[in-house]
Design a protein around this motif. Structure first.
Motif, mmCIF file in Angstrom:
data_model
loop_
_atom_site.group_PDB
_atom_site.id
_atom_site.type_symbol
_atom_site.label_atom_id
_atom_site.label_comp_id
_atom_site.label_asym_id
_atom_site.label_seq_id
_atom_site.Cartn_x
_atom_site.Cartn_y
_atom_site.Cartn_z
ATOM 1 N N ASP A 127 56.419 10.745 -74.361
ATOM 2 C CA ASP A 127 57.678 10.937 -75.087
ATOM 3 C C ASP A 127 57.697 10.254 -76.448
ATOM 4 N N PHE A 128 56.526 10.140 -77.071
ATOM 5 C CA PHE A 128 56.477 9.650 -78.444
ATOM 6 C C PHE A 128 56.796 10.812 -79.388
ATOM 7 N N ASN A 129 57.979 11.365 -79.230
ATOM 8 C CA ASN A 129 58.473 12.458 -80.075
ATOM 9 C C ASN A 129 59.993 12.422 -79.998
ATOM 10 N N HIS A 130 60.660 13.530 -80.350
ATOM 11 C CA HIS A 130 62.121 13.506 -80.292
ATOM 12 C C HIS A 130 62.563 13.533 -78.836
ATOM 13 N N HIS A 131 62.706 12.370 -78.288
ATOM 14 C CA HIS A 131 63.046 12.182 -76.877
ATOM 15 C C HIS A 131 63.829 10.881 -76.776
ATOM 16 N N ALA A 132 64.620 10.760 -75.727
ATOM 17 C CA ALA A 132 65.443 9.559 -75.570
ATOM 18 C C ALA A 132 64.618 8.278 -75.634
ATOM 19 N N VAL A 133 63.421 8.287 -75.051
ATOM 20 C CA VAL A 133 62.589 7.079 -75.029
ATOM 21 C C VAL A 133 62.294 6.575 -76.438
ATOM 22 N N ALA A 134 62.136 7.496 -77.386
ATOM 23 C CA ALA A 134 61.778 7.097 -78.752
ATOM 24 C C ALA A 134 62.825 6.173 -79.365
ATOM 25 N N TYR A 135 64.094 6.359 -79.015
ATOM 26 C CA TYR A 135 65.156 5.530 -79.590
ATOM 27 C C TYR A 135 65.098 4.085 -79.097
ATOM 28 N N PHE A 136 64.373 3.858 -78.005
ATOM 29 C CA PHE A 136 64.310 2.513 -77.431
ATOM 30 C C PHE A 136 62.952 1.842 -77.623
ATOM 31 N N ILE A 137 61.908 2.623 -77.884
ATOM 32 C CA ILE A 137 60.603 2.000 -78.116
ATOM 33 C C ILE A 137 60.348 1.782 -79.603
ATOM 34 N N GLU A 138 60.926 2.609 -80.472
ATOM 35 C CA GLU A 138 60.644 2.443 -81.901
ATOM 36 C C GLU A 138 61.051 1.072 -82.437
ATOM 37 N N PRO A 139 62.242 0.551 -82.096
ATOM 38 C CA PRO A 139 62.583 -0.769 -82.643
ATOM 39 C C PRO A 139 61.616 -1.862 -82.204
ATOM 40 N N VAL A 140 61.057 -1.737 -81.013
ATOM 41 C CA VAL A 140 60.095 -2.729 -80.530
ATOM 42 C C VAL A 140 58.772 -2.589 -81.278
ATOM 43 N N LEU A 141 58.290 -1.363 -81.423
ATOM 44 C CA LEU A 141 57.039 -1.148 -82.152
ATOM 45 C C LEU A 141 57.152 -1.669 -83.584
ATOM 46 N N ALA A 142 58.302 -1.424 -84.207
ATOM 47 C CA ALA A 142 58.485 -1.844 -85.596
ATOM 48 C C ALA A 142 58.605 -3.359 -85.732
ATOM 49 N N ALA A 143 59.116 -4.028 -84.694
ATOM 50 C CA ALA A 143 59.394 -5.470 -84.800
ATOM 51 C C ALA A 143 58.300 -6.357 -84.223
ATOM 52 N N HIS A 144 57.273 -5.780 -83.597
ATOM 53 C CA HIS A 144 56.226 -6.611 -83.005
ATOM 54 C C HIS A 144 55.612 -7.555 -84.046
ATOM 55 N N ASP A 145 55.352 -8.777 -83.626
ATOM 56 C CA ASP A 145 54.707 -9.782 -84.477
ATOM 57 C C ASP A 145 53.204 -9.509 -84.482
ATOM 58 N N ARG A 146 52.705 -8.946 -85.579
ATOM 59 C CA ARG A 146 51.302 -8.540 -85.630
ATOM 60 C C ARG A 146 50.348 -9.724 -85.754
ATOM 61 N N THR A 147 50.871 -10.912 -85.993
ATOM 62 C CA THR A 147 49.988 -12.083 -85.980
ATOM 63 C C THR A 147 49.680 -12.520 -84.551
ATOM 64 N N ARG A 148 50.505 -12.070 -83.592
ATOM 65 C CA ARG A 148 50.323 -12.473 -82.197
ATOM 66 C C ARG A 148 49.944 -11.310 -81.285
ATOM 67 N N PHE A 149 50.230 -10.070 -81.741
ATOM 68 C CA PHE A 149 50.041 -8.914 -80.863
ATOM 69 C C PHE A 149 49.330 -7.782 -81.597
ATOM 70 N N GLU A 150 48.397 -7.165 -80.907
ATOM 71 C CA GLU A 150 47.709 -5.972 -81.392
ATOM 72 C C GLU A 150 48.219 -4.806 -80.543
ATOM 73 N N VAL A 151 48.799 -3.798 -81.195
ATOM 74 C CA VAL A 151 49.550 -2.769 -80.483
ATOM 75 C C VAL A 151 48.778 -1.449 -80.442
ATOM 76 N N PHE A 152 48.672 -0.902 -79.225
ATOM 77 C CA PHE A 152 48.034 0.391 -78.983
ATOM 78 C C PHE A 152 49.089 1.342 -78.410
ATOM 79 N N CYS A 153 49.127 2.570 -78.904
ATOM 80 C CA CYS A 153 49.992 3.597 -78.322
ATOM 81 C C CYS A 153 49.116 4.714 -77.770
ATOM 82 N N TYR A 154 49.338 5.053 -76.512
ATOM 83 C CA TYR A 154 48.605 6.123 -75.842
ATOM 84 C C TYR A 154 49.573 7.284 -75.648
ATOM 85 N N ALA A 155 49.385 8.323 -76.463
ATOM 86 C CA ALA A 155 50.358 9.415 -76.550
ATOM 87 C C ALA A 155 49.890 10.624 -75.754
#
Length: 658
Positions: free
Chosen positions: A303-331
């Motif tokens: 649901d990494f598209n226009h789906h309800a989940v996107a409204y709740f995961i996007e703020p987290v993806l955007a706010a992750h501290d990249r000095t502490r976390f390396e982020v992978f998305c499996y779509a």
């Protein structure tokens, strides 16, 4: 007989007579005398392909193609053998060599399109299959595959036309009837869809795909007992992980199905389809907190598209501290869109799983050496739970997308909060360990296209409009009965319902008839089933004074949208997570006085607000800002708290020295 020509003629005669077992030794004899006899290589390769001996077929047909480079049929069959060996790139090249020699080979165009479709290259597949259909307009199979490619590219009108053409050509083919019904259902043409599913079952009684689709249609129409019966019938006919997941989703809506039995059904799914996939040795766990490396966090979702989940995961993806976390998305996204592109910008690593089978997807994730993999789908459509069952990460969790347990022993944690799952109340209903986040269980990002909050509509209209924009499956008989009571108590009030299922006149008529039986005139119930843009969808809240949350399966995105548009929501507190999401959202927005403990309390809150328009108007004017300042929209603070939880789970503090 030692003359190669005579041997070959006899072999061909027996081959054409449907006796390949007798023809094959004769072709072998020809090749023993004349190793480069191209036609014998070709025909023996074809027999090997039909026998499932793909490797031998490739070897024979490769030699034949080298000897007969101008024969498109040899290249076509060579491509089929290569495809059987999963040598997709080589197969594509062989199909294209055949078409370079004769572009009007309809079956070659058809098979090339099918291979592109299987590889997830849907736009290319669609173009090729259109050409195949123009070359073979009387072949139902070509139209079926064209329709599937059109569906995958969201060309729904073309898909519908293609499937109708296939049914017209072969009306007695249940597969055609079933997929036509599926497409009609997706277009909210439920009555027509049901007729096609029933036609498929007439042609093939017990046909599991049609039973499954009847269940999905009944669920989308709000007919839950019927949906459950269809899913169980489909499972009895042919056990299927997808159908069983559909059953699990349906059980969440039922008000009288015991939670313990819902949990047991989830475990049955896992025991059958997931637990046998567990690896002998899972990946090693992460080390203690002493390491300085960034944590590697993966998010897996369709649901990494226009789906309800996107409204709740996007703020987290955007706010992750990249000095502490390396982020992978499996779509596992079948139809990427502008939301996909936006989410992709927030991930350091983006992996497309849509074209990979479960084993390959698990291997890809395992190679990324994650510390934690977070599933965002549960048992919703297009989930990849069998990937998680293979435990590609040492720690695995589920979050956001599904309001219940996955049932999987391979998933260690489920993220929630203390309001949705009060401590000591629901732990026994989960296969996962509950991990309560410090604030709400999720964080909401309002849509950029949201219009401004409008004035209270009741002020100008002189009557209050209640509204609910939730899925029809959530509108249980108890919900409708309570809403009818509200409308009776406030005779001037109206009810606006919006759901895609209401696009079918039979469904909206049935809903109005339910209210009519409770004494509510049809003109007081407005049903909206049209598919709208985000802006137009949210603009409908300009017509709603008070939103009504369904139960026992509450709204999530719909509640957040209503609040953002200035519309307060009445929610009834239940006992399990799905029935307490509304409680959590309202609590964390500072609207605890809109939470009801009983149905009578629900009515009291709704009617009290409806009879105090000045208070309602004042609340509406400030509600967007109230939500904006609440923990639900505090992306930075929410994500820091979530990250601290991640660290505590996968890098626990080192034990103190003795």
């Amino acid at each position: 007989m030692s003359d190669p020509a005579a041997l070959f003629a006899t072999a061909v005669a027996r081959h054409r007579a449907g006796r390949p077992a007798e023809a094959a030794p004769l072709y072998e004899q020809v090749l023993a005398v004349a190793p480069d006899h191209a036609d014998s290589l070709h025909h023996l390769g074809l027999i090997s392909l039909d026998r499932g001996e793909a490797a031998r077929a490739v070897a024979l047909l490769e030699r034949a193609a080298a000897l007969l480079p101008a024969n498109p049929l040899v290249h076509h069959r060579h491509a089929l053998a290569l495809r059987a060996l999963r040598r997709s790139d080589d197969a594509l090249a062989a199909f294209r060599r055949a078409l370079a020699l004769d572009p009007r080979l309809a079956e070659t165009q058809h098979q090339l399109g099918n291979l592109l479709k299987a590889l997830g290259r849907y736009p290319e597949a669609l173009a090729v299959l259109r050409l195949a259909a123009s070359l073979a307009p009387d072949r139902a199979a070509v139209w079926l595959n064209l329709g599937v490619a059109a569906l995958e590219t969201e060309a729904r009108a073309e898909a519908l036309a293609a499937f109708k053409h296939a049914v017209a050509l072969e009306p007695d083919r249940p597969e055609s009837r079933n997929i036509l019904g599926h497409t009609l259902a997706a277009a909210a043409r439920g009555t027509e869809a049901r007729a096609e599913f029933l036609a498929a079952l007439q042609l093939r009684p017990g046909y599991a795909p049609a039973l499954n689709n009847l269940g999905r249609l009944a669920r989308a129409s709000g007919l839950l007992p019927e949906a459950v019966a269809h899913f169980r019938a489909a499972l009895a006919a042919a056990p299927s992980a997808e159908t069983h997941s559909n059953l699990l989703l349906a059980l969440n809506y039922l008000p009288d199905f015991p939670p313990a039995e819902v949990f047991a059904e989830h475990r049955r799914w896992a025991e059958r389809y997931a637990d046998p996939l567990a690896p002998a040795s899972p990946p090693p766990a992460a080390g203690p907190a002493a390491t300085s490396a960034r944590l590697r966090i993966g998010y897996l979702s369709p649901d990494f598209n226009h789906h309800a989940v996107a409204y709740f995961i996007e703020p987290v993806l955007a706010a992750h501290d990249r000095t502490r976390f390396e982020v992978f998305c499996y779509a596992n996204v079948k139809a990427p869109d502008r939301f996909t592109a936006r989410l992709q910008q927030h991930a350091e690593h983006w992996r497309d799983l849509a074209r990979l089978d479960d084993e390959a997807a698990a291997a890809l994730i395992r190679a990324d050496r994650l510390d934690l993999l977070v599933d965002l789908a549960g048992h919703t459509a297009h989930h990849r739970l069998p990937v998680l069952a293979r435990r590609p990460a040492p720690a695995q969790a589920t979050w956001i997308g599904y309001p219940n347990t996955t049932g999987l022993s391979a998933i260690d944690f489920r993220f929630t909060d203390a309001v949705s799952d009060p401590p000591g109340t629901t732990e026994h209903l989960y296969a996962e360990k509950l991990v309560r986040l410090p604030g709400p269980f999720s964080c909401y990002r309002p849509d950029d296209d949201a219009p401004a909050v409008g004035p209270l509509p009741a002020t100008a209209r002189g009557f209050v409009t209640f509204g609910c924009f939730n899925h029809l499956a959530k509108l249980t008989p108890a919900v409708l009965a309570l809403w009818a009571e509200l409308l009776r108590e406030l005779p001037s009030s109206r009810l606006l319902l919006k759901s895609r299922g209401l696009g079918d006149p039979a469904v909206s008529d049935r809903l109005r008839a339910t209210f009519a039986a409770a004494g509510i005139a049809a003109e007081r119930i407005r049903c909206h089933g049209e598919e709208l843009s985000v802006a137009d969808h949210l603009s409908l809240y300009h017509e709603v004074d008070i939103a009504l949350d369904p139960f026992p399966y509450n709204g999530t995105t719909t509640t957040c949208e209503a609040l953002w548009m200035g519309v307060p929501v009445v929610a009834l507190a239940g006992e399990v997570h799905a029935a307490r999401v509304g409680v959590s959202l309202l609590t964390h927005t500072g609207l605890a006085d809109w939470i009801a403990a009983t149905p009578a309390d629900y009515g009291r809150i709704a009617l009290g607000a409806a009879r105090d328009l000045p208070r309602l108007a004042a609340l509406r004017a400030g509600l967007r800002e109230q939500l904006r300042r609440s923990p639900l929209c505090a992306a930075h603070e929410f994500t820091r708290g979530l990250e601290d939880v991640y660290v505590g789970l996968v890098r626990p503090p080192a034990a103190p020295l003795a």
